[in-house]
Design a protein around this motif. Sequence first.
Motif, mmCIF file in Angstrom:
data_model
loop_
_atom_site.group_PDB
_atom_site.id
_atom_site.type_symbol
_atom_site.label_atom_id
_atom_site.label_comp_id
_atom_site.label_asym_id
_atom_site.label_seq_id
_atom_site.Cartn_x
_atom_site.Cartn_y
_atom_site.Cartn_z
ATOM 1 N N GLY A 7 0.744 -1.247 0.036
ATOM 2 C CA GLY A 7 0.009 0.018 -0.041
ATOM 3 C C GLY A 7 0.781 1.396 0.000
ATOM 4 N N LEU A 8 1.871 1.313 0.777
ATOM 5 C CA LEU A 8 2.791 2.282 0.695
ATOM 6 C C LEU A 8 3.533 2.633 -0.523
ATOM 7 N N ALA A 9 3.917 1.616 -1.153
ATOM 8 C CA ALA A 9 4.458 1.679 -2.556
ATOM 9 C C ALA A 9 3.235 2.420 -3.410
ATOM 10 N N LEU A 10 1.929 1.856 -3.645
ATOM 11 C CA LEU A 10 1.013 2.501 -4.282
ATOM 12 C C LEU A 10 1.103 3.943 -3.980
ATOM 13 N N PHE A 11 0.966 4.352 -2.729
ATOM 14 C CA PHE A 11 0.674 5.720 -2.321
ATOM 15 C C PHE A 11 2.033 6.439 -3.056
ATOM 16 N N LEU A 12 3.332 6.132 -2.647
ATOM 17 C CA LEU A 12 4.116 6.924 -3.039
ATOM 18 C C LEU A 12 4.457 7.025 -4.644
ATOM 19 N N TYR A 13 3.727 5.808 -5.334
ATOM 20 C CA TYR A 13 3.864 6.011 -7.002
ATOM 21 C C TYR A 13 2.925 7.129 -7.345
ATOM 22 N N ALA A 14 1.585 7.050 -6.785
ATOM 23 C CA ALA A 14 0.635 7.953 -7.055
ATOM 24 C C ALA A 14 1.018 9.430 -6.765
ATOM 25 N N LEU A 15 1.909 9.636 -5.538
ATOM 26 C CA LEU A 15 2.052 11.035 -5.218
ATOM 27 C C LEU A 15 3.374 11.558 -6.182
ATOM 28 N N VAL A 16 4.361 10.723 -6.182
ATOM 29 C CA VAL A 16 5.593 11.089 -6.918
ATOM 30 C C VAL A 16 5.802 10.849 -8.210
ATOM 31 N N LEU A 17 5.400 9.539 -8.608
ATOM 32 C CA LEU A 17 5.765 9.055 -9.908
ATOM 33 C C LEU A 17 4.929 9.235 -11.127
ATOM 34 N N HIS A 18 3.747 9.104 -10.659
ATOM 35 C CA HIS A 18 2.496 9.344 -11.772
ATOM 36 C C HIS A 18 2.459 10.533 -12.493
ATOM 37 N N PRO A 19 2.711 11.515 -11.478
ATOM 38 C CA PRO A 19 2.735 12.795 -12.208
ATOM 39 C C PRO A 19 3.904 13.013 -13.534
ATOM 40 N N LEU A 20 5.112 12.317 -13.212
ATOM 41 C CA LEU A 20 6.141 12.207 -14.123
ATOM 42 C C LEU A 20 5.826 11.256 -15.466
ATOM 43 N N ALA A 21 4.756 10.403 -15.244
ATOM 44 C CA ALA A 21 4.428 9.682 -16.300
ATOM 45 C C ALA A 21 4.099 10.460 -17.660
ATOM 46 N N ALA A 22 3.710 11.594 -17.740
ATOM 47 C CA ALA A 22 3.373 12.321 -18.988
ATOM 48 C C ALA A 22 4.695 12.731 -19.793
ATOM 49 N N LEU A 23 5.802 12.877 -18.735
ATOM 50 C CA LEU A 23 6.993 13.257 -19.505
ATOM 51 C C LEU A 23 7.643 12.097 -20.005
ATOM 52 N N LEU A 24 7.391 10.663 -19.425
ATOM 53 C CA LEU A 24 8.098 9.594 -20.010
ATOM 54 C C LEU A 24 7.318 8.998 -21.122
ATOM 55 N N VAL A 25 6.301 9.702 -21.306
ATOM 56 C CA VAL A 25 5.384 9.047 -22.761
ATOM 57 C C VAL A 25 5.460 10.278 -23.828
ATOM 58 N N GLY A 26 6.138 11.295 -23.533
ATOM 59 C CA GLY A 26 6.307 12.186 -24.514
ATOM 60 C C GLY A 26 5.202 13.454 -24.335
#
Length: 226
Positions: free
Chosen positions: A121-140
Amino acid sequence: MSEWWTYSTEDFLLFSSRTYWRLIERHNEALWPAHVLLLLLGAAILLWLIRPRPWSHRAIAGTLAVLWAWLAWSFLWERYATINWAASYVAPLFALQAILLALIGSRLRWSLSWTGRALAGLALFLYALVLHPLAALLVGRPLRGAEVFGITPDPTAIATIGLVMVADGRWSWLLLAGPMAWCLASWATLHSMGAPEQWVLLGATLVALVPVARRRAARPASAEHP
């Protein structure tokens, strides 16, 4: 007339991929710089999980309740419904999730333990908070099209699943229904558009099934040993 099995999910999509991501960009532009405040709020939730206070359980539940109610109006009703008529019917379900979080969530123990479920659960929360916003850059896509916790539903649903998995208390599993349903619906939409983020939403839904399955498996044992 074509047979029904010749249709794909793309044939039922009411808008183009470009229209969808442009809507996200416009939503971000309208709310900036609220993103900074919500990221700080997410960091505060993390701190409350690690070092809980007597009031932090109610604070986490209340924060999530407010965010789900906010998304029901600001994103679904005001934005998404302009390109997808179904969003106006989903908005009340988000409001219901907010009510459940306020009623049930305030009675849960929101603190981090070192169990497998809580760490997932902590991993999901950290992903949503930190990594998911950066997904836009990763896919162009441009950063202004980033999906941020508390601003758009996808990272908020993923974060809520993660936080509920960390929480402990009776009826906590009821709080998973809303975010799981949204993740599945959003997965279908993103799958139709071919967006890579779709797999994260599907994965979050599958991870959320773990505490539900364990609860069901524990029932016979608890019945045998009252």
